[in-house]
Design a protein around this motif. Structure first.
Motif, PDB file in Angstrom:
ATOM      1  N   ILE A   1       0.854  -1.185   0.000  1.00  0.00           N
ATOM      2  CA  ILE A   1       0.000   0.000   0.000  1.00  0.00           C
ATOM      3  C   ILE A   1       0.889   1.234   0.000  1.00  0.00           C
ATOM      4  O   ILE A   1       1.753   1.398   0.873  1.00  0.00           O
ATOM      5  CB  ILE A   1      -0.946   0.025   1.215  1.00  0.00           C
TER       6      ILE A   1
ATOM      7  N   LYS B   1       1.533  -1.261   9.464  1.00  0.00           N
ATOM      8  CA  LYS B   1       2.297  -2.398   8.954  1.00  0.00           C
ATOM      9  C   LYS B   1       1.464  -3.200   7.956  1.00  0.00           C
ATOM     10  O   LYS B   1       0.242  -3.290   8.081  1.00  0.00           O
ATOM     11  CB  LYS B   1       2.731  -3.306  10.101  1.00  0.00           C
ATOM     12  N   THR B   2       2.144  -3.784   6.986  1.00  0.00           N
ATOM     13  CA  THR B   2       1.468  -4.624   6.002  1.00  0.00           C
ATOM     14  C   THR B   2       2.129  -5.992   5.941  1.00  0.00           C
ATOM     15  O   THR B   2       3.326  -6.136   6.204  1.00  0.00           O
ATOM     16  CB  THR B   2       1.508  -3.989   4.599  1.00  0.00           C
ATOM     17  N   SER B   3       1.331  -6.983   5.587  1.00  0.00           N
ATOM     18  CA  SER B   3       1.848  -8.333   5.354  1.00  0.00           C
ATOM     19  C   SER B   3       0.955  -9.001   4.320  1.00  0.00           C
ATOM     20  O   SER B   3      -0.168  -8.559   4.061  1.00  0.00           O
ATOM     21  CB  SER B   3       1.883  -9.151   6.655  1.00  0.00           C
TER      22      SER B   3
ATOM     23  N   ILE C   1      -3.963  -8.861   1.652  1.00  0.00           N
ATOM     24  CA  ILE C   1      -3.102  -7.906   2.340  1.00  0.00           C
ATOM     25  C   ILE C   1      -3.656  -7.660   3.732  1.00  0.00           C
ATOM     26  O   ILE C   1      -4.816  -7.277   3.889  1.00  0.00           O
ATOM     27  CB  ILE C   1      -3.022  -6.573   1.574  1.00  0.00           C
TER      28      ILE C   1
ATOM     29  N   VAL D   1      -3.382  -5.431   7.117  1.00  0.00           N
ATOM     30  CA  VAL D   1      -2.895  -4.152   7.644  1.00  0.00           C
ATOM     31  C   VAL D   1      -3.118  -4.130   9.143  1.00  0.00           C
ATOM     32  O   VAL D   1      -4.208  -4.465   9.629  1.00  0.00           O
ATOM     33  CB  VAL D   1      -3.632  -2.963   6.990  1.00  0.00           C
TER      34      VAL D   1
ATOM     35  N   SER E   1      -6.530  -4.410  13.183  1.00  0.00           N
ATOM     36  CA  SER E   1      -6.096  -4.974  11.914  1.00  0.00           C
ATOM     37  C   SER E   1      -7.290  -5.185  10.999  1.00  0.00           C
ATOM     38  O   SER E   1      -8.442  -5.224  11.454  1.00  0.00           O
ATOM     39  CB  SER E   1      -5.355  -6.303  12.119  1.00  0.00           C
TER      40      SER E   1
END
Length: 369
Positions: free
Chosen positions: A12, A58-60, A66, A68, A75
């Motif tokens: 993002i 934070k992103t994963s 995705i 966040v 989250s």
């Protein structure tokens, strides 16, 4: 040997990045890189330049979705199949194209964080955006080009001269290399990493986003690292360059420790050295009068920084002396300019690029009706 030392993607735009050991080069950039972006309801892009708190999100990537997460342990999972199918008008830096809008629950999540109505957008599988100089090259929501190369030696050179502790991730590069001389990348035209050939398009012009601590989202003192970079990486238009924008000729994959082969070279761009004289900046105090109100200042920081420290807000955008939005009228006193264009006509000066040389009296530029 020159090799890849770090790889990053930013799913993002303006949110925290993800370090990788390997990444796929696909249409528009690295897989998952800048495929999502927060925007105004009309499709105009929003970044951490205006909302630095985005840097702390934070992103994963989990099962092609995705995730966040916020510093407060909130989250949300973003699923690509939930976005609208319609192509909606979108804009990044004057570049107009289309994208898809997230469902209400996701838009409300980000609207709550930013305390304003925003939307999350997905670039989609059929990329309609193209780079300005290479119309055949697709690009996602990145500022201008799909890939950004950074040289660790160049970063270390900067850190040695910068008074503030820097993090290489402040520059939001995709590909970080090691083993080259400082700024050797200035003279590269075409390189090969793994099985992918890249053309270096141009140096990357830097903005205020690089001045924020990536963990706290707070600006570093003295407008660093831009303040140091402008001394030896400013061009004739006073843009401040650091890192290289690239496009890929083919698809493939890149991994940590892949060798970097220089296929073609080009003349390096010329920069203007503008190191201040030893006595130009000092730590002495001075009085700064703004719109009739006086406070204690110093002869080290820029006027804009000192106004901000006293909760005085004036218009600004770039903070590097290009946009001109922070212009004020110097009614009395003298200033040390940090760029050649910091002193304008009619006693107008740029607050982001001038340091007091003693007591000064300034006021906002009166806007004509």
């Amino acid at each position: 040997m020159i090799t890849v030392s770090q790889l990053f993607i930013y799913p993002i735009k303006s949110l925290a990045g993800i370090p990788l050991n390997m990444s796929n080069v696909i249409e528009g950039g690295f897989e998952y890189d800048r495929v999502l972006m927060i925007s105004e309801p009309d499709g105009t892009f929003i970044t951490a330049r205006q909302f630095p708190e985005l840097l702390k999100l934070k992103t994963s990537i989990v099962d092609n979705n995705i995730l966040v997460s916020t510093p407060h342990n909130e989250s949300i999972t973003i699923k690509f199949d939930e976005f609208t199918e319609s192509n909606e008008p979108t804009e990044v830096w004057g570049n107009h194209f289309t994208s898809h809008i997230a469902p209400i629950r996701i838009n409300q999540f980000f609207s709550h964080i930013l305390q304003k109505d925003v939307q999350l957008r997905w670039i989609g599988t059929n990329l309609t955006r193209r780079t300005k100089r290479y119309p055949q090259t697709a690009v996602s929501f990145a500022d201008g080009y799909p890939y950004l190369l950074l040289n660790e030696a160049s970063f270390n050179y900067l850190q040695q001269r910068c008074s503030e502790k820097l993090d290489i991730q402040q520059f939001r590069s995709n590909i970080i290399i090691q083993g080259a001389l400082p700024f050797a990348e200035d003279g590269w035209k075409t390189i090969k990493i793994g099985n992918v050939i890249f053309d270096i398009v141009k140096p990357c012009s830097r903005c205020v986003l690089t001045t924020f601590n990536i963990d706290t989202a707070k600006p570093l003192a003295n407008n660093e690292p831009l303040n140091t970079l402008r001394y030896f990486r400013s061009d004739e238009q006073e843009a401040i360059d650091f890192g290289m924008n690239m496009i890929a000729r083919n698809f493939g994959s890149i991994s940590i420790d892949d060798p970097v082969e220089i296929l073609e070279r080009q003349p390096a761009k010329k920069y203007i050295e503008f190191f201040p004289k030893d006595n130009q900046l000092n730590h002495e105090q001075c009085n700064i009068t703004f719109e009739g109100n006086t406070f204690k200042g110093n002869q080290q920081q820029t006027i804009l920084e000192q106004l901000e420290q006293h909760n005085i807000a004036i218009p600004y955008s770039c903070r590097v002396g290009i946009c001109g939005k922070c212009a004020v009228v110097l009614k009395a006193g003298k200033v040390a300019p940090l760029t050649q264009s910091a002193i304008k006509h009619n006693h107008h000066i740029l607050a982001c690029s001038c340091v007091p040389k003693g007591d000064i009296n300034i006021e906002l530029v009166k806007q004509s009706k």
